[in-house]
Motif scaffolding. Structure first.
Motif, PDB file in Angstrom:
ATOM      1  N   GLY A  37      -3.951  -5.245  -8.456  1.00  0.00           N
ATOM      2  CA  GLY A  37      -3.642  -4.551  -7.242  1.00  0.00           C
ATOM      3  C   GLY A  37      -4.025  -3.015  -7.429  1.00  0.00           C
ATOM      4  O   GLY A  37      -4.441  -2.482  -8.459  1.00  0.00           O
ATOM      5  N   GLU A  68      -4.045  -7.477   0.567  1.00  0.00           N
ATOM      6  CA  GLU A  68      -3.920  -6.103   0.548  1.00  0.00           C
ATOM      7  C   GLU A  68      -4.966  -5.443   0.862  1.00  0.00           C
ATOM      8  O   GLU A  68      -4.538  -4.387   1.635  1.00  0.00           O
ATOM      9  N   ARG A 119      -4.509  -2.502   3.916  1.00  0.00           N
ATOM     10  CA  ARG A 119      -4.789  -1.134   3.585  1.00  0.00           C
ATOM     11  C   ARG A 119      -5.927  -0.519   4.436  1.00  0.00           C
ATOM     12  O   ARG A 119      -5.761   0.443   4.982  1.00  0.00           O
TER      13      ARG A 119
END
Length: 185
Positions: free
Chosen positions: A133, A147, A151
């Motif tokens: 990540g 993710e 984002r």
């Protein structure tokens, strides 16, 4: 010129640690993960793998950014610094970069300058990047893609290219997972 993994780590720190601390955390974790997974590539490839992991996001660094496409910018910078074309090629093509290049209308330039390498070394580099990540945490590839989409948002170029690149990425991740099962540490 060849580069040691330590020299690559030092370069990444020099260009990312202060300017982009979150990117630096990601890069540190990708470098460490690549070292742990080094047994999945030939012994003579291990240092190259780890060096590429440390340098895969160098193209985000202020002073290195040129086109705004970090993979290409980083690879070109590495060549200008005199580093080996193979290292630059691994950086240029990491993690489905050809799909992002297409979105940025840079696909022909990327392919002409840095032919895509399909090898255990490139596979492990992609795996390490795409299971780490933004803050260096371990994630599944599915969590990492979610993710990224969260984002960047659904309309961003990055989210758009991952829509097209997801299947090829999952194939690479699957190859690495099979190697991990066949060659446990």
């Amino acid at each position: 010129m060849q580069i040691s993994a330590q020299r690559a780590a030092d370069l990444a720190e020099e260009h990312l640690a202060v300017a982009l601390p979150r990117r630096w955390r990601h890069v540190q974790a990708v470098g460490a993960k690549s070292r742990r997974l080094g047994h999945l590539v030939a012994p003579e490839e291990r240092d190259l793998l780890v060096a590429a992991a440390w340098l895969h996001d160098i193209g985000y660094a202020p002073g290195i950014v040129d086109t705004g496409f970090h993979a290409l910018d980083g690879a070109r910078w590495l060549l200008r610094q005199g580093f080996a074309p193979r290292l630059a090629g691994l950086v240029a093509n990491h993690s489905c970069a050809s799909y992002e290049a297409a979105e940025r209308e840079l696909a022909e330039e990327l392919a002409a300058e840095f032919p895509l390498e399909e090898s255990p070394t490139s596979d492990v580099l992609w795996y390490a990047d795409m299971t780490t990540g933004p803050d260096g945490q371990d994630l599944s590839v599915e969590e990492r893609l979610a993710e990224i989409r969260l984002r960047y948002g659904p309309n961003d170029l990055v989210s758009r290219f991952w829509e097209k690149a997801e299947v090829p990425l999952l194939l690479v991740v699957d190859r690495v997972r099979r190697r991990m099962a066949d060659q446990p540490m």
